[in-house]
Design a protein around this motif. Structure first.
Motif, PDB file in Angstrom:
ATOM      1  N   GLU A 184       0.484  -1.244   0.320  1.00 25.77           N
ATOM      2  CA  GLU A 184       0.328  -0.040   0.241  1.00 25.77           C
ATOM      3  C   GLU A 184       0.578   1.259  -0.187  1.00 25.77           C
ATOM      4  OE1 GLU A 184      -3.825  -1.784   2.582  1.00 25.77           O
ATOM      5  OE2 GLU A 184      -2.548  -0.918   3.362  1.00 25.77           O
ATOM      6  N   ARG A 185       1.976   1.605   0.650  1.00 24.51           N
ATOM      7  CA  ARG A 185       2.482   2.276   0.395  1.00 24.51           C
ATOM      8  C   ARG A 185       3.856   2.456  -0.265  1.00 24.51           C
ATOM      9  NH1 ARG A 185       0.450   2.214   4.535  1.00 24.51           N
ATOM     10  NH2 ARG A 185      -0.818   2.901   3.667  1.00 24.51           N
ATOM     11  N   ARG A 186       4.136   1.323  -1.047  1.00 22.39           N
ATOM     12  CA  ARG A 186       4.329   1.438  -2.721  1.00 22.39           C
ATOM     13  C   ARG A 186       4.040   2.542  -3.542  1.00 22.39           C
ATOM     14  NH1 ARG A 186       6.911   3.393  -5.721  1.00 22.39           N
ATOM     15  NH2 ARG A 186       8.353   2.950  -6.627  1.00 22.39           N
ATOM     16  N   LEU A 187       2.615   1.332  -3.642  1.00 19.07           N
ATOM     17  CA  LEU A 187       1.685   1.722  -4.985  1.00 19.07           C
ATOM     18  C   LEU A 187       0.967   2.913  -4.364  1.00 19.07           C
ATOM     19  CD1 LEU A 187      -0.084   1.657  -6.946  1.00 19.07           C
ATOM     20  CD2 LEU A 187      -2.177   0.450  -4.444  1.00 19.07           C
TER      21      LEU A 187
ATOM     22  N   ASN B 184      -4.887   6.681 -15.464  1.00 22.41           N
ATOM     23  CA  ASN B 184      -5.079   8.338 -15.916  1.00 22.41           C
ATOM     24  C   ASN B 184      -3.632   9.214 -15.644  1.00 22.41           C
ATOM     25  OD1 ASN B 184      -5.859  10.020 -17.491  1.00 22.41           O
ATOM     26  ND2 ASN B 184      -7.120  11.460 -15.929  1.00 22.41           N
ATOM     27  N   PRO B 185      -2.082   8.370 -15.359  1.00 23.40           N
ATOM     28  CA  PRO B 185      -1.257   9.196 -14.844  1.00 23.40           C
ATOM     29  C   PRO B 185      -1.227  10.170 -15.981  1.00 23.40           C
ATOM     30  CG  PRO B 185      -0.356   6.884 -16.035  1.00 23.40           C
ATOM     31  CD  PRO B 185      -1.930   7.534 -16.159  1.00 23.40           C
TER      32      PRO B 185
ATOM     33  N   ASN C 175       2.104  12.304 -15.663  1.00 21.03           N
ATOM     34  CA  ASN C 175       3.162  11.970 -15.616  1.00 21.03           C
ATOM     35  C   ASN C 175       4.484  10.666 -16.093  1.00 21.03           C
ATOM     36  OD1 ASN C 175       3.888  14.900 -14.135  1.00 21.03           O
ATOM     37  ND2 ASN C 175       3.408  13.713 -12.110  1.00 21.03           N
ATOM     38  N   SER C 176       3.414  10.170 -16.958  1.00 21.34           N
ATOM     39  CA  SER C 176       3.758   8.931 -17.479  1.00 21.34           C
ATOM     40  C   SER C 176       3.147   8.467 -18.099  1.00 21.34           C
ATOM     41  CB  SER C 176       3.936   8.246 -16.772  1.00 21.34           C
ATOM     42  OG  SER C 176       4.848   6.380 -17.161  1.00 21.34           O
ATOM     43  N   ASP C 177       3.227   7.921 -19.642  1.00 19.29           N
ATOM     44  CA  ASP C 177       2.484   7.262 -20.423  1.00 19.29           C
ATOM     45  C   ASP C 177       2.796   5.612 -20.898  1.00 19.29           C
ATOM     46  OD1 ASP C 177       4.215   7.793 -21.946  1.00 19.29           O
ATOM     47  OD2 ASP C 177       3.024   9.480 -23.643  1.00 19.29           O
ATOM     48  N   THR C 178       3.445   5.279 -20.360  1.00 17.19           N
ATOM     49  CA  THR C 178       3.781   3.906 -20.210  1.00 17.19           C
ATOM     50  C   THR C 178       3.647   3.153 -19.525  1.00 17.19           C
ATOM     51  OG1 THR C 178       6.364   4.522 -19.598  1.00 17.19           O
ATOM     52  CG2 THR C 178       5.417   4.563 -22.407  1.00 17.19           C
ATOM     53  N   GLY C 179       3.911   2.225 -18.816  1.00 19.58           N
ATOM     54  CA  GLY C 179       3.744   0.778 -17.654  1.00 19.58           C
ATOM     55  C   GLY C 179       5.468   0.839 -17.693  1.00 19.58           C
ATOM     56  N   THR C 180       5.583   0.507 -18.171  1.00 20.24           N
ATOM     57  CA  THR C 180       7.657   1.015 -17.552  1.00 20.24           C
ATOM     58  C   THR C 180       7.966   1.884 -17.056  1.00 20.24           C
ATOM     59  OG1 THR C 180       8.256  -0.027 -20.085  1.00 20.24           O
ATOM     60  CG2 THR C 180       9.493   1.480 -18.390  1.00 20.24           C
ATOM     61  N   THR C 181       7.665   3.050 -17.173  1.00 21.70           N
ATOM     62  CA  THR C 181       8.006   4.014 -15.532  1.00 21.70           C
ATOM     63  C   THR C 181       6.370   4.210 -14.763  1.00 21.70           C
ATOM     64  OG1 THR C 181       7.029   6.149 -17.720  1.00 21.70           O
ATOM     65  CG2 THR C 181       9.558   5.898 -17.711  1.00 21.70           C
ATOM     66  N   GLY C 182       5.645   4.264 -15.411  1.00 25.59           N
ATOM     67  CA  GLY C 182       4.021   4.898 -14.846  1.00 25.59           C
ATOM     68  C   GLY C 182       4.100   3.402 -13.458  1.00 25.59           C
ATOM     69  N   ALA C 183       4.188   2.313 -13.787  1.00 23.24           N
ATOM     70  CA  ALA C 183       3.857   1.165 -12.717  1.00 23.24           C
ATOM     71  C   ALA C 183       5.199   0.067 -12.206  1.00 23.24           C
ATOM     72  CB  ALA C 183       2.526   0.774 -13.033  1.00 23.24           C
ATOM     73  N   ALA C 184       5.792   0.221 -13.689  1.00 21.40           N
ATOM     74  CA  ALA C 184       6.590  -0.801 -13.392  1.00 21.40           C
ATOM     75  C   ALA C 184       7.729  -1.150 -12.184  1.00 21.40           C
ATOM     76  CB  ALA C 184       8.080  -0.680 -14.610  1.00 21.40           C
ATOM     77  N   PRO C 185       7.879   0.050 -11.920  1.00 17.34           N
ATOM     78  CA  PRO C 185       8.826   0.142 -10.377  1.00 17.34           C
ATOM     79  C   PRO C 185       8.046  -0.547  -9.171  1.00 17.34           C
ATOM     80  CG  PRO C 185       9.275   2.565 -11.893  1.00 17.34           C
ATOM     81  CD  PRO C 185       7.840   1.548 -12.415  1.00 17.34           C
ATOM     82  N   ALA C 186       6.952   0.409  -9.412  1.00 18.97           N
ATOM     83  CA  ALA C 186       6.561  -0.152  -7.680  1.00 18.97           C
ATOM     84  C   ALA C 186       6.715  -1.526  -8.237  1.00 18.97           C
ATOM     85  CB  ALA C 186       4.998   0.370  -8.269  1.00 18.97           C
ATOM     86  N   ALA C 187       6.173  -2.536  -8.875  1.00 14.64           N
ATOM     87  CA  ALA C 187       6.236  -3.401  -9.424  1.00 14.64           C
ATOM     88  C   ALA C 187       6.946  -4.498  -8.991  1.00 14.64           C
ATOM     89  CB  ALA C 187       5.459  -3.982 -10.473  1.00 14.64           C
ATOM     90  N   VAL C 188       8.165  -3.697  -9.251  1.00 16.31           N
ATOM     91  CA  VAL C 188       9.454  -4.556  -9.228  1.00 16.31           C
ATOM     92  C   VAL C 188       9.494  -4.007  -7.846  1.00 16.31           C
ATOM     93  CG1 VAL C 188      11.981  -4.220  -9.512  1.00 16.31           C
ATOM     94  CG2 VAL C 188      10.609  -4.191 -11.146  1.00 16.31           C
TER      95      VAL C 188
ATOM     96  N   VAL D  96       1.904   6.191  -7.066  1.00 10.76           N
ATOM     97  CA  VAL D  96       0.394   6.706  -7.744  1.00 10.76           C
ATOM     98  C   VAL D  96       0.690   7.938  -7.990  1.00 10.76           C
ATOM     99  CG1 VAL D  96      -2.033   7.236  -7.403  1.00 10.76           C
ATOM    100  CG2 VAL D  96      -1.186   5.002  -7.501  1.00 10.76           C
ATOM    101  N   ARG D  97       1.455   8.657  -6.930  1.00 13.57           N
ATOM    102  CA  ARG D  97       1.423  10.224  -6.716  1.00 13.57           C
ATOM    103  C   ARG D  97       2.997  10.572  -7.680  1.00 13.57           C
ATOM    104  NH1 ARG D  97      -0.142  12.934  -1.638  1.00 13.57           N
ATOM    105  NH2 ARG D  97      -1.133  11.351  -0.582  1.00 13.57           N
ATOM    106  N   LYS D  98       4.229   9.747  -7.960  1.00 12.14           N
ATOM    107  CA  LYS D  98       4.828   9.857  -8.601  1.00 12.14           C
ATOM    108  C   LYS D  98       4.245  10.363 -10.358  1.00 12.14           C
ATOM    109  CE  LYS D  98       9.428   9.047  -9.808  1.00 12.14           C
ATOM    110  NZ  LYS D  98      10.443   7.450  -9.732  1.00 12.14           N
ATOM    111  N   ALA D  99       3.566   9.490 -10.330  1.00 15.21           N
ATOM    112  CA  ALA D  99       2.951   9.196 -11.713  1.00 15.21           C
ATOM    113  C   ALA D  99       2.055  10.058 -12.395  1.00 15.21           C
ATOM    114  CB  ALA D  99       2.504   7.621 -12.351  1.00 15.21           C
ATOM    115  N   GLY D 100       1.750  10.958 -10.905  1.00 19.02           N
ATOM    116  CA  GLY D 100       0.008  11.588 -11.402  1.00 19.02           C
ATOM    117  C   GLY D 100      -0.932  11.197 -11.386  1.00 19.02           C
ATOM    118  N   GLY D 101      -1.125   9.464 -11.067  1.00 19.90           N
ATOM    119  CA  GLY D 101      -2.026   9.370 -11.769  1.00 19.90           C
ATOM    120  C   GLY D 101      -3.721   9.157 -10.498  1.00 19.90           C
ATOM    121  N   GLU D 102      -4.253   9.085 -11.079  1.00 25.64           N
ATOM    122  CA  GLU D 102      -5.866   9.466 -10.405  1.00 25.64           C
ATOM    123  C   GLU D 102      -6.182   8.223  -9.143  1.00 25.64           C
ATOM    124  OE1 GLU D 102      -9.306   9.530 -12.522  1.00 25.64           O
ATOM    125  OE2 GLU D 102      -8.815  11.666 -13.570  1.00 25.64           O
ATOM    126  N   THR D 103      -6.112   7.069  -9.390  1.00 24.10           N
ATOM    127  CA  THR D 103      -5.974   6.274  -9.337  1.00 24.10           C
ATOM    128  C   THR D 103      -4.688   4.995  -9.005  1.00 24.10           C
ATOM    129  OG1 THR D 103      -7.775   4.786 -10.246  1.00 24.10           O
ATOM    130  CG2 THR D 103      -8.897   6.518  -8.352  1.00 24.10           C
ATOM    131  N   GLY D 104      -4.567   3.778  -7.841  1.00 15.90           N
ATOM    132  CA  GLY D 104      -3.660   2.499  -8.780  1.00 15.90           C
ATOM    133  C   GLY D 104      -4.269   0.805  -7.936  1.00 15.90           C
TER     134      GLY D 104
END
Length: 640
Positions: free
Chosen positions: A299-302, A598-599, A601-614, A306-314
């Motif tokens: 939860e903390r990492r997600l 809806n990020p 600050n990012s428009d790809t999974g590589t930058t918008g989601a992958a860092p958290a998953a890894v 989301v904040r870093k990517a400027g997303g609405e939800t995660g």
């Protein structure tokens, strides 16, 4: 001697009293005669009195005995009349007026509900996520607390004591204490038991009877917002309205019991009166598959991502590939289960099961699995990819600019080529492609047991060709995060689908195991197909960005970037980005899937989601004792 005896005088007769008295009277003077007369008169009077006091015996009057048969008949008639009167009264009470008298009797019979203890929810390690603490609801009988003509200040005396212990509005309290035509009102709920005991002691000391209590336990969530989307919360009545608290409400709540006892008119219990108890049945305790500590970290990492990517939800899900058990299921923004009223209503659900979205390129793994299992293609299938490809009335292009290029199927997935995926999908009948996707769980609920689960949308078998082209690379259909994660887990689990679950076990109030419904595992693709999907996913990591790789673990993954459908405008606006990571790739055990909506600050999974998953996988793998990979497999070719 004889002569001497003859000479002696012969005894003379002793004179009588009368003679003596007469002789004396002649010798007395006149005064003495008077005294003697008086004395004689008194003696005569005394003798007369004694004679009067003597018992007079009268003859006994004897009453003759009555007629015995007649007397017996009189007694029998009297008894018959008495028995007739008793029987008539009994008939009136039990036959004609039974309901009325029973109602009168109920006025002095109290029925107290015995509330069961709501079942606990704990994580896989026994850490409490939801439990119940004792508390009471304070009630009153207005017939005992209201003002009367003889006691116009009775309610005020009750209120003075109650307000010392409970934070209530005085006017409202007095209104309830004086409420007419009822014998029951609530004064306060969720009051600690110790507070009520102090209140009751003071009322008893003042001989004020009429305030009572009911069991009204408080539901507490020690982790506050940890796994709140999964656990849920209860309302003021103790009923589950979200999460497992809602879907398991009937099992968690248990069965209410009842205590019935006789009560005196002043409201006190009659010590030796009739009493009956029907005990409550406590609710079932559930152990979840979630790992509370891992959940907190996810939860903390997600939130950070989301904040870093400027997303609405995660949303983030970590799952055991071999069992389908969900180890973590996080949502951002979330809420505090102890204070749900303080959260935005839109955040009180669980987006991992309820929010349907278009998955984008992660869907290419499912398309590839259908093609490989159907024998249409394999990782080494060669394709010549044009710069553009016509579809319907439009054209499709790839996210990366290129002219005509040669890619193996492995390269199509590694490079995430939309065009290459469409070209491969066109080699399989649309209906058959659709059947494979349905067998992977798309278009239907997973049955995970959480409320509000969406089935997503899978187009029908007779879909248009351009729709088939779209769903091949992850547009034109919708899924939930749990659907997509479970489907990919099946492809990695030797081709066997396990229904995703958040409940590990359950026990009743006696500690006995309770059976849990669950679907049997089912095979969706062959073992060979599963091996080739792992090949494709490893190629994504080996030939993609370095940020996709795990330290010390050979892993596989797939990015996703989809155009986002915006219901506000009824159009596509913005993106939904995602990434799925699995390791160790030679024998996958854990999977993490992260989706950011809806990020800006990012428009790809590589930058918008992958860092958290890894990062989540780096935490989870050693936590579960999964040894690092000693050697990384050699990279496979992606071009020809």
């Amino acid at each position: 001697m004889a002569d001497d005896r003859r000479r002696q005088p012969r005894p003379t007769r002793r004179p009588s009293k009368a003679t003596t008295a007469a002789s004396a009277s002649r010798r007395l003077r006149p005064q003495a005669e008077k005294k003697l007369a008086a004395s004689t008169a008194k003696a005569t009077a005394r003798n007369s009195a004694r004679a009067a006091k003597k018992k007079v015996y009268k003859p006994v009057r004897r009453v003759p005995l009555g007629n015995s048969p007649r007397r017996l008949r009189v007694v029998l008639v009297a008894m018959a009349i008495a028995l007739s009167l008793c029987g008539g009264r009994l008939l009136q009470l039990q036959g004609f007026d039974s309901a009325a008298y029973a109602a009168d009797g109920d006025q002095f019979t109290a029925k107290l509900p015995l509330l069961p203890t709501r079942g606990d929810l704990v994580d896989r390690n026994g850490q409490v996520l939801a439990t119940t603490q004792p508390a009471v609801a304070v009630t009153a009988d207005p017939t005992l607390t209201r003002n009367t003509t003889k006691d116009p200040e009775r309610a005020a005396r009750f209120a003075a004591v109650i307000l010392k212990h409970l934070d209530l509005d005085r006017a409202t309290l007095l209104e309830r204490l004086n409420k007419p035509d009822t014998r029951f009102v609530y004064l306060a709920k969720k009051i600690p038991a110790t507070t009520y005991l102090a209140l009751a002691a003071e009322l008893t000391e003042l001989k004020l009877y009429g305030v009572f209590r009911e069991s009204d336990p408080i539901r507490v969530y020690p982790g506050t917002n940890v796994a709140a989307g999964v656990v849920g919360f209860v309302n003021g009545e103790g009923e589950g309205v979200a999460g497992l608290e809602r879907s398991l409400n009937g099992k968690l709540a248990g069965v209410e019991g009842q205590e019935t006892f006789e009560m005196a008119p002043n409201g006190s219990r009659i010590p030796l009166g009739e009493s009956k108890i029907n005990p409550a049945v406590d609710g079932i305790d559930y152990q979840l598959t979630l790992d509370a500590e891992l959940q907190w970290m996810v939860e903390r990492r997600l939130e950070e991502q989301v904040r870093k990517a400027g997303g609405e939800t995660g949303t983030a899900i970590t799952m055991n590939i071999k069992t389908g058990e969900v180890l973590a299921m996080a949502n951002y923004p979330g809420y505090d289960a102890s204070k749900p009223g303080a959260a935005d209503p839109d955040d009180l659900g669980n987006r991992a099961v309820s929010a349907a979205y278009e998955p984008g390129s992660v869907q290419k793994l499912l398309t590839a699995a259908a093609l490989i299992d159907a024998g249409v293609a394999n990782p080494d299938t060669k394709l010549t990819i044009p710069a553009l490809l016509g579809s319907g009335d439009g054209t499709v292009k790839d996210a990366f600019a290129h002219g005509e290029i040669n890619l193996l199927m492995r390269g199509v997935i590694a490079k995430s080529s939309n065009i290459g995926t469409i070209m491969l999908a066109r080699q399989l009948e649309t209906s058959r492609l659709r059947a494979y996707l349905a067998s992977f769980g798309l278009g239907s609920k997973t049955g995970i047991g959480l409320p509000g689960e969406s089935s997503g949308h899978l187009p029908p078998a007779d879909m248009a060709d351009y729709t088939r082209d779209q769903i091949a690379f992850g547009q034109g259909l919708s899924v939930t995060a749990i659907q997509e994660a479970a489907a990919i887990a099946a492809l990695l689990n030797d081709g066997v689908y396990n229904q995703p679950s958040v409940i590990k076990s359950a026990t009743d109030q006696d500690g006995k195991p309770v059976d849990l419904p669950k679907q049997d595992p089912r095979r969706v693709v062959s073992s060979s197909t599963s091996d080739q999907i792992r090949d494709l996913m490893q190629a994504v990591v080996d030939h993609g960005s370095d940020r996709l790789a795990l330290d010390e673990y050979a892993s596989g993954g797939k990015t996703g970037t989809a155009q986002r459908y915006d219901p506000d405008c009824g159009c596509y606006r913005g993106y939904t980005v995602s990434y799925v990571s699995a390791a160790p790739i030679d024998d996958p055990e854990l999977l993490t899937y992260v989706v950011v909506d809806n990020p800006t600050n990012s428009d790809t999974g590589t930058t918008g989601a992958a860092p958290a998953a890894v990062d989540i996988m780096q935490l989870a793998l050693p936590r579960y004792g999964i040894p690092p990979t000693t050697e990384r497999p050699k990279k496979e070719k992606i071009k020809w």
